[in-house]
Design a protein around this motif. Structure first.
Motif, PDB file in Angstrom:
ATOM      1  N   ILE A 577      11.576   1.319   8.450  1.00  0.00           N
ATOM      2  CA  ILE A 577      10.982   1.138   6.841  1.00  0.00           C
ATOM      3  C   ILE A 577      10.442  -0.680   6.360  1.00  0.00           C
ATOM      4  CG2 ILE A 577      13.613   0.624   6.311  1.00  0.00           C
ATOM      5  CD1 ILE A 577      13.236   0.790   3.788  1.00  0.00           C
ATOM      6  N   LEU A 578      11.214  -1.836   7.849  1.00  0.00           N
ATOM      7  CA  LEU A 578      10.912  -3.409   7.855  1.00  0.00           C
ATOM      8  C   LEU A 578       9.451  -3.405   8.325  1.00  0.00           C
ATOM      9  CD1 LEU A 578      12.100  -5.803   7.074  1.00  0.00           C
ATOM     10  CD2 LEU A 578      13.343  -5.504   9.890  1.00  0.00           C
ATOM     11  N   THR A 579       9.135  -2.586   9.340  1.00  0.00           N
ATOM     12  CA  THR A 579       7.753  -2.767   9.656  1.00  0.00           C
ATOM     13  C   THR A 579       6.759  -2.220   8.089  1.00  0.00           C
ATOM     14  OG1 THR A 579       8.664  -2.559  12.721  1.00  0.00           O
ATOM     15  CG2 THR A 579       5.812  -2.114  11.903  1.00  0.00           C
ATOM     16  N   THR A 580       7.118  -1.456   8.249  1.00  0.00           N
ATOM     17  CA  THR A 580       6.273  -0.489   7.057  1.00  0.00           C
ATOM     18  C   THR A 580       6.268  -1.670   5.850  1.00  0.00           C
ATOM     19  OG1 THR A 580       6.526   2.143   7.558  1.00  0.00           O
ATOM     20  CG2 THR A 580       5.904   1.590   5.688  1.00  0.00           C
ATOM     21  N   MET A 581       7.280  -1.686   5.276  1.00  0.00           N
ATOM     22  CA  MET A 581       7.091  -2.574   4.460  1.00  0.00           C
ATOM     23  C   MET A 581       6.442  -3.520   4.129  1.00  0.00           C
ATOM     24  SD  MET A 581       8.107  -0.761   2.046  1.00  0.00           S
ATOM     25  CE  MET A 581       7.865  -2.056   0.875  1.00  0.00           C
ATOM     26  N   LEU A 582       5.955  -4.427   5.492  1.00  0.00           N
ATOM     27  CA  LEU A 582       5.452  -5.675   6.262  1.00  0.00           C
ATOM     28  C   LEU A 582       4.135  -5.623   6.121  1.00  0.00           C
ATOM     29  CD1 LEU A 582       7.945  -7.325   8.567  1.00  0.00           C
ATOM     30  CD2 LEU A 582       7.284  -8.202   6.106  1.00  0.00           C
ATOM     31  N   ASP A 583       3.868  -4.117   6.630  1.00  0.00           N
ATOM     32  CA  ASP A 583       1.939  -4.119   6.192  1.00  0.00           C
ATOM     33  C   ASP A 583       1.158  -3.190   5.395  1.00  0.00           C
ATOM     34  OD1 ASP A 583      -0.053  -2.985   6.881  1.00  0.00           O
ATOM     35  OD2 ASP A 583       0.351  -2.239   8.843  1.00  0.00           O
ATOM     36  N   PRO A 584       0.644  -3.979   4.285  1.00  0.00           N
ATOM     37  CA  PRO A 584       0.129  -3.548   3.136  1.00  0.00           C
ATOM     38  C   PRO A 584      -0.598  -2.482   3.440  1.00  0.00           C
ATOM     39  CG  PRO A 584      -0.121  -5.468   3.247  1.00  0.00           C
ATOM     40  CD  PRO A 584       0.855  -5.539   4.448  1.00  0.00           C
ATOM     41  N   SER A 585      -1.210  -2.452   4.242  1.00  0.00           N
ATOM     42  CA  SER A 585      -1.910  -1.593   5.022  1.00  0.00           C
ATOM     43  C   SER A 585      -1.737  -0.063   4.665  1.00  0.00           C
ATOM     44  CB  SER A 585      -3.268  -2.713   5.937  1.00  0.00           C
ATOM     45  OG  SER A 585      -2.269  -1.831   7.172  1.00  0.00           O
ATOM     46  N   ILE A 586      -0.089  -0.415   5.296  1.00  0.00           N
ATOM     47  CA  ILE A 586      -0.369   1.201   4.896  1.00  0.00           C
ATOM     48  C   ILE A 586      -0.123   2.200   4.116  1.00  0.00           C
ATOM     49  CG2 ILE A 586       2.279   2.790   6.039  1.00  0.00           C
ATOM     50  CD1 ILE A 586       1.870   0.682   8.403  1.00  0.00           C
ATOM     51  N   PRO A 587       0.158   3.503   3.362  1.00  0.00           N
ATOM     52  CA  PRO A 587       0.096   4.221   1.957  1.00  0.00           C
ATOM     53  C   PRO A 587       1.276   3.729   1.802  1.00  0.00           C
ATOM     54  CG  PRO A 587      -1.563   4.886   3.740  1.00  0.00           C
ATOM     55  CD  PRO A 587      -1.047   4.249   4.387  1.00  0.00           C
ATOM     56  N   LEU A 588       1.627   3.306  -0.160  1.00  0.00           N
ATOM     57  CA  LEU A 588       2.407   3.502  -0.899  1.00  0.00           C
ATOM     58  C   LEU A 588       2.961   2.198  -0.837  1.00  0.00           C
ATOM     59  CD1 LEU A 588       3.689   6.678  -0.529  1.00  0.00           C
ATOM     60  CD2 LEU A 588       2.158   6.095  -2.087  1.00  0.00           C
ATOM     61  N   THR A 589       2.738   0.958   0.795  1.00  0.00           N
ATOM     62  CA  THR A 589       3.221   0.181   1.459  1.00  0.00           C
ATOM     63  C   THR A 589       3.891  -1.259  -0.350  1.00  0.00           C
ATOM     64  OG1 THR A 589       3.449  -0.133   3.405  1.00  0.00           O
ATOM     65  CG2 THR A 589       3.890  -1.933   2.071  1.00  0.00           C
ATOM     66  N   THR A 590       2.757  -1.396  -1.287  1.00  0.00           N
ATOM     67  CA  THR A 590       2.831  -2.703  -2.336  1.00  0.00           C
ATOM     68  C   THR A 590       2.998  -1.791  -3.312  1.00  0.00           C
ATOM     69  OG1 THR A 590      -0.003  -1.491  -2.913  1.00  0.00           O
ATOM     70  CG2 THR A 590       0.596  -3.572  -1.485  1.00  0.00           C
ATOM     71  N   ASN A 591       3.300   0.168  -3.815  1.00  0.00           N
ATOM     72  CA  ASN A 591       3.783  -0.132  -4.640  1.00  0.00           C
ATOM     73  C   ASN A 591       4.828   0.302  -4.803  1.00  0.00           C
ATOM     74  OD1 ASN A 591       1.517   2.418  -4.057  1.00  0.00           O
ATOM     75  ND2 ASN A 591       1.296   1.464  -6.250  1.00  0.00           N
ATOM     76  N   GLU A 592       5.704   0.107  -3.958  1.00  0.00           N
ATOM     77  CA  GLU A 592       6.848  -0.116  -3.494  1.00  0.00           C
ATOM     78  C   GLU A 592       8.039  -1.121  -2.885  1.00  0.00           C
ATOM     79  OE1 GLU A 592       8.275   3.714  -0.814  1.00  0.00           O
ATOM     80  OE2 GLU A 592       7.344   4.897  -2.275  1.00  0.00           O
ATOM     81  N   TYR A 593       7.300  -2.035  -3.269  1.00  0.00           N
ATOM     82  CA  TYR A 593       8.376  -3.364  -3.850  1.00  0.00           C
ATOM     83  C   TYR A 593       9.068  -3.981  -4.087  1.00  0.00           C
ATOM     84  CZ  TYR A 593       4.670  -5.588  -0.394  1.00  0.00           C
ATOM     85  OH  TYR A 593       2.920  -5.973   0.480  1.00  0.00           O
ATOM     86  N   ASP A 594       9.053  -3.341  -5.669  1.00  0.00           N
ATOM     87  CA  ASP A 594       9.940  -2.872  -6.211  1.00  0.00           C
ATOM     88  C   ASP A 594      11.069  -1.983  -5.715  1.00  0.00           C
ATOM     89  OD1 ASP A 594       9.241  -5.286  -7.639  1.00  0.00           O
ATOM     90  OD2 ASP A 594       8.186  -3.896  -9.555  1.00  0.00           O
ATOM     91  N   GLU A 595      10.875  -1.077  -5.324  1.00  0.00           N
ATOM     92  CA  GLU A 595      12.407  -0.221  -4.485  1.00  0.00           C
ATOM     93  C   GLU A 595      12.365  -0.404  -3.692  1.00  0.00           C
ATOM     94  OE1 GLU A 595      13.988   3.038  -4.718  1.00  0.00           O
ATOM     95  OE2 GLU A 595      12.379   3.094  -6.232  1.00  0.00           O
ATOM     96  N   TRP A 596      12.242  -1.066  -2.482  1.00  0.00           N
ATOM     97  CA  TRP A 596      12.832  -1.553  -1.454  1.00  0.00           C
ATOM     98  C   TRP A 596      12.681  -3.084  -1.347  1.00  0.00           C
ATOM     99  CZ3 TRP A 596      14.413   2.823   0.022  1.00  0.00           C
ATOM    100  CH2 TRP A 596      14.429   3.938  -0.256  1.00  0.00           C
ATOM    101  N   GLY A 597      11.938  -4.572  -1.844  1.00  0.00           N
ATOM    102  CA  GLY A 597      12.128  -5.326  -1.542  1.00  0.00           C
ATOM    103  C   GLY A 597      10.964  -5.607  -1.074  1.00  0.00           C
ATOM    104  N   ASN A 598      10.193  -7.008  -1.118  1.00  0.00           N
ATOM    105  CA  ASN A 598       9.232  -7.469  -0.289  1.00  0.00           C
ATOM    106  C   ASN A 598       9.538  -7.647   0.376  1.00  0.00           C
ATOM    107  OD1 ASN A 598       6.703  -8.559   1.028  1.00  0.00           O
ATOM    108  ND2 ASN A 598       5.930  -9.002  -0.781  1.00  0.00           N
ATOM    109  N   PRO A 599       9.614  -7.407   2.122  1.00  0.00           N
ATOM    110  CA  PRO A 599       9.976  -8.319   3.234  1.00  0.00           C
ATOM    111  C   PRO A 599       9.419  -9.541   3.867  1.00  0.00           C
ATOM    112  CG  PRO A 599       9.543  -6.020   4.540  1.00  0.00           C
ATOM    113  CD  PRO A 599       9.416  -6.035   2.658  1.00  0.00           C
ATOM    114  N   GLN A 600       8.297  -9.807   3.136  1.00  0.00           N
ATOM    115  CA  GLN A 600       7.832 -11.460   3.410  1.00  0.00           C
ATOM    116  C   GLN A 600       8.329 -12.465   2.341  1.00  0.00           C
ATOM    117  OE1 GLN A 600       5.388 -11.690   4.609  1.00  0.00           O
ATOM    118  NE2 GLN A 600       4.262 -10.135   5.719  1.00  0.00           N
TER     119      GLN A 600
END
Length: 701
Positions: A577-600
Motif C-alpha cells: 500500500i505504501l508504494t502504490t499510494m506514492l504513485d499517482p500513475s497507478i489506477p485508483l491511487t488519487t481517488n483513495e487519498y481520503d481512504e488511506w491517506g496521501n503518503p506524500q
C-alpha cells in the motif's frame, strides 16, 4: 495457539526465487529499499516477469497435486447444486418484461425481453455465450435499451482490465455496430431522442474516467462530442438516466464529497449544471419525485444521512429543503427509491438492512425486517415509479436468497422467486447466529456465523473467518450454495463486521480509515481470539480469508498475529500500500487519498508505514498461505501479491507452504463464466481443507 507446522518432506520442490534487485523509493516520510520492485511490468509483456509468474503457477500445481482430487470433488458438488437452466425474475420497464436466463452447460447469461406479457414471444437482446466465444475472458458491463425500445447499447470487457468497449445493435434488424468506443467505463445513458448516448472515457494510464462524451448513433462517422471534463482526479464518475426519464445525470463521487450534474433528457444542448455544487465533506444522492421536485439523501449535518425534498431548480438553496426523514444516530440511510405514492428507504440498524415504506401523503409507515437474525432486506425497487409494488430480496446465511414483491396499496407480500439449490438441500439443516464481541478498546463488533446443525459450537470444529473493513462496504450475511461444501464437512463459517465498513453507520466507517485504520486489523484479531477463548471453535483451527482490501487485512494479521491462524488465504491482496499510494500513475491511487491517506504528507506516510504488510514482513513462522492474483487486475496490480510472496518466503522460518497462483487471463474478479468461477472456489476450499486435515494429522503424531 497452533503449533509450528511440521515439515512436509513430500514437497521437495524448490519454490521460484526471483533475484533481489534493490530499488530505492523516496518520499517525505523516508526512503525504503524494495528488492523486488523490478517485478512491476505495466505493459504485462516482459518475458522475464511472465516466466516468473508461470513458474509460480507450476509450483502451485506441484505443491497442491495431492489436493487435485479434493478440488475435483468440490467442483462437482458445487456445480451439482446449480440449476443450470436458471432464470432471473422478470422486471417490467417501458412496455417490456426483461429477464436473464441460462442454458444447460453454458457459462454466460442470455438477456431477453417479451413485449407486454411473459406469454409473448421471446426476443433475445444479447447472448453472453456468443459474445464470449473465443475470448479468454468476458464480462458484460451495462446493457441499456433506448427510450424508443429499438436500440440496444452495451459495454463489454474481454481482458479483465475493466477497460470496456461500446457496441450498439438495431433490435429490429439485428444489425450490430463495430466497436464505437474503447477504454471506457461500463455505464451508459440514453437521451430521450434515442439517438444520443453518453459514455465515459478513461485515461490510458490511470484508467480514471474523466471525460463524458455524447455519441450520435445515426452519425457514427462524426466524432463524439465532449460534454464534460472533470479536472479533480480524486473523483470517480458515472452517467445515468433518471428512472422517470426526465433527466440525465453525471455523478461525481470522491470518498467524502459528491456532486450531481443534471440536464433534461430531452435537451438538445446537453448542458449539465450542478444540482448542488460540491462542497468538501458533503455527500448526497438525488432522485426526481415529479416534474419540479427532487428527493435528496444528504449527510450535511447528518453523518448517517437524512432525506430532504426540494425544488430541482432551487436545490442548492438550503432554505428550500424540507426534511422528509430525519437523521438518526442508530440508523444509516443506505439508499432510497421514489414511487408515485410511496417512498422506499433501505436503512441499516444494528448492522443489518431493513426496508422502510413511507406514504407521500402521510399516514402509517411500514417496516420490513428479515425473518431471522442475521438477515438483510435489500431494496431492488422497480424500473418505473408508477409500479404498484416494490421488490426486495431477503438474504440469510441459511436460506437461498428470496425475492418478494410488496404491494404498496395493500401491503400484501408475494413470493417471486427463491434461488433454487439442486440436490437434497434442506435449509433446516443449518443454523446461523448473530453476536457481538467486545474488542480491546471497548467497541462491540458484530459477527455473523453459520454452521450445520450437527456441528457443535463447543471448541471442536474448524472455522473459516473472513473480513473486509474498507470503503464503508458491508459484508452482509448472505447464502452461498458453494459454502455448503464446508458446512457439510463440519466447518463453521463466520464474518467479522470490522470497523472500516459501514455496518454501524458512518462513525463505524470513519473509525476504520485514515489514521484510525489500525482498528480494522485489531478488530479482526480480537474477534479471532475471542472465538477461540469462548470455545466456539477449535483454537488451533482458525483459518482466515479476505480479498482486495480484505487481503490487506490478511497481510497485517499474517505479520502481527500469525500464530493464531492455521492458514491464511489472501485474494488479490492490497499489500504494498505504501508504494502504490506514492504513485499517482497507478489506477485508483488519487481517488483513495481520503481512504488511506496521501503518503506524500509525512503524517500519513507514518500511519501507512506502520501497518503496510509488504514493509513489515519479518523473520518468523508464518502459517500456510494461499495468495491469488490476476495479471490484468486494475484494482490491485498483480505485482503487489507477487512481490509479497517472494518476500514472505525470504523470511519464512517454518515449513508451511506459501503459494501464489496468478490468473494470466483475468483481473480483479478472477475468471469469468459461472462454471469457471467454481474452479476458484474449489481451489480455495481444497487448500483450507488440506491444511485442517494436516493439522489433525500432525496432532496425532
Amino acid at each position: 495457539m497452533p503449533k509450528a507446522p511440521r515439515s512436509e518432506t513430500r514437497h521437495a520442490q524448490t519454490p521460484p526465487h526471483p533475484e533481489p534487485r534493490p530499488h530505492c523509493i523516496s518520499a517525505p516520510g523516508g526512503t525504503r529499499t524494495d528488492p523486488y520492485y523490478w517485478l512491476r511490468d505495466d505493459d504485462r509483456n516482459d518475458p522475464e516477469v511472465r516466466a516468473h509468474l508461470e513458474a509460480e503457477n507450476r509450483y502451485f500445481e506441484a505443491m497442491t497435486a495431492d489436493q487435485a482430487a479434493t478440488r475435483e470433488q468440490l467442483y462437482a458438488e458445487m456445480r451439482a447444486r446449480l440449476r443450470e437452466d436458471d432464470a432471473s425474475p422478470p422486471a417490467f420497464d417501458n412496455g417490456y418484461w426483461y429477464y436473464s436466463r441460462y442454458e444447460q452447460g453454458r457459462d454466460y447469461a442470455i438477456h431477453a425481453r417479451r413485449a407486454g406479457t411473459m406469454e409473448a414471444p421471446e426476443a433475445i437482446l444479447l447472448d453472453g455465450n456468443a459474445r464470449a466465444e473465443g475470448q479468454p475472458y468476458y464480462q458484460l458491463g451495462s446493457l441499456e435499451v433506448s427510450p424508443d425500445n429499438r436500440w440496444l447499447a452495451w459495454t463489454e470487457d474481454t481482458v479483465g482490465r475493466r477497460q470496456y468497449q461500446l457496441y450498439i445493435r438495431d433490435l429490429e434488424t439485428g444489425a450490430c455496430s463495430a466497436v464505437l468506443a474503447s477504454n471506457i467505463q461500463p455505464d451508459l445513458a440514453w437521451a430521450s431522442d434515442s439517438r444520443t448516448l453518453l459514455y465515459i472515457q478513461q485515461d490510458e494510464t490511470t484508467l480514471l474516467g474523466s471525460q463524458v462524451f455524447a455519441l450520435r448513433r445515426d452519425a457514427p462517422e462524426a466524432p463524439p462530442q465532449l460534454i464534460y471534463e472533470e479536472a479533480d482526479d480524486a473523483f470517480f464518475m458515472g452517467v445515468e438516466r433518471s428512472r422517470s426519464g426526465r433527466y440525465l445525470f453525471i455523478v461525481l463521487q470522491s470518498t467524502e464529497t459528491s456532486e450531481w450534474r443534471a440536464t433534461r433528457a430531452d435537451s438538445e444542448a446537453l448542458v449539465f449544471a450542478p444540482v448542488i455544487p460540491r462542497s468538501a465533506g458533503h455527500e448526497y444522492d438525488i432522485e426526481d419525485t415529479d416534474d419540479t421536485d427532487i428527493l435528496i439523501r444528504s449527510n450535511e449535518d447528518a453523518p448517517n444521512f437524512r432525506l430532504l425534498r426540494a425544488p430541482m431548480a432551487a436545490a442548492a438553496d438550503r432554505s428550500c429543503w424540507r426534511e422528509w426523514l430525519a437523521h438518526r444516530e442508530d440508523a444509516l440511510v443506505d439508499s432510497f427509491e421514489v414511487f408515485d405514492d410511496w417512498l422506499a428507504v433501505n436503512e441499516r440498524v444494528e448492522g443489518l438492512l431493513r426496508l422502510r415504506l413511507m406514504p407521500w401523503a402521510g399516514g402509517e409507515e411500514r417496516i420490513i425486517r428479515g425473518d431471522a437474525l442475521p438477515s438483510g432486506i435489500h431494496l431492488i425497487g422497480a424500473a418505473e415509479p408508477s409500479s404498484p409494488s416494490v421488490r426486495y430480496v431477503e438474504s440469510r446465511l441459511t436460506t437461498p436468497q428470496t425475492v418478494y414483491d410488496h404491494a404498496l396499496s395493500s401491503g400484501a407480500r408475494t413470493l417471486v422467486k427463491q434461488q433454487p439449490v439442486e440436490g437434497d438441500f434442506d435449509a433446516a439443516n443449518y443454523r446461523s447466529d448473530y453476536r457481538w464481541i467486545t474488542v480491546r478498546d471497548g467497541a462491540r463488533v458484530p459477527l455473523s456465523l453459520v454452521h450445520h446443525r450437527d456441528t457443535p459450537l463447543d471448541g471442536s470444529a474448524p472455522l473459516l473467518l473472513t473480513g473486509y473493513g474498507a470503503y464503508g462496504l458491508c459484508l452482509d450475511p448472505a447464502f452461498s450454495s458453494h459454502r455448503l461444501s464446508l458446512l457439510e464437512r463440519g466447518w463453521i463459517v463466520a464474518i467479522a463486521h470490522v470497523r472500516g465498513g459501514e455496518e454501524l453507520g458512518r462513525a463505524w466507517y470513519d473509525a476504520g480509515r485514515l489514521h484510525h485504520k489500525r482498528n480494522t486489523f485489531q478488530d479482526f484479531m480480537d474477534v479471532s481470539d475471542a472465538l477461540a477463548a469462548d470455545g466456539v471453535c477449535a483454537a488451533d483451527q482458525i483459518h482466515a480469508t479476505g480479498g482486495s482490501a480484505g487481503g490487506l487485512l490478511m497481510g497485517v494479521i499474517a505479520n502481527e498475529h500469525a500464530a493464531r491462524y492455521r492458514s491464511i488465504s489472501a485474494h488479490v491482496p492490497f499489500v504494498d500500500i505504501l508504494t502504490t499510494m506514492l504513485d499517482p500513475s497507478i489506477p485508483l491511487t488519487t481517488n483513495e487519498y481520503d481512504e488511506w491517506g496521501n503518503p506524500q504528507r509525512e503524517a500519513d506516510y507514518r500511519v501507512i508505514a506502520d501497518y503496510s504488510p509488504y514493509d513489515h514482513v519479518r523473520a518468523q513462522v508464518y502459517p500456510a498461505m494461499l495468495v491469488t492474483s490476476g495479471l490484468w487486475d486494475s484494482q490491485v496490480q498483480y505485482w503487489e501479491p507477487t512481490k509479497w510472496v517472494a518476500k514472505l518466503r525470504d523470511h519464512q522460518r517454518g515449513d508451511a507452504p506459501i503459494l501464489l497462483h496468478t490468473e494470466m487471463e483475468a483481473g480483479h474478479g478472477g475468471r469469468s463464466g459461472r462454471f469457471e468461477q467454481l474452479h476458484e472456489y474449489a481451489r480455495d476450499y481444497a487448500f483450507v481443507l488440506h491444511q485442517a486435515a494436516k493439522a489433525l494429522a500432525d496432532g496425532d503424531q
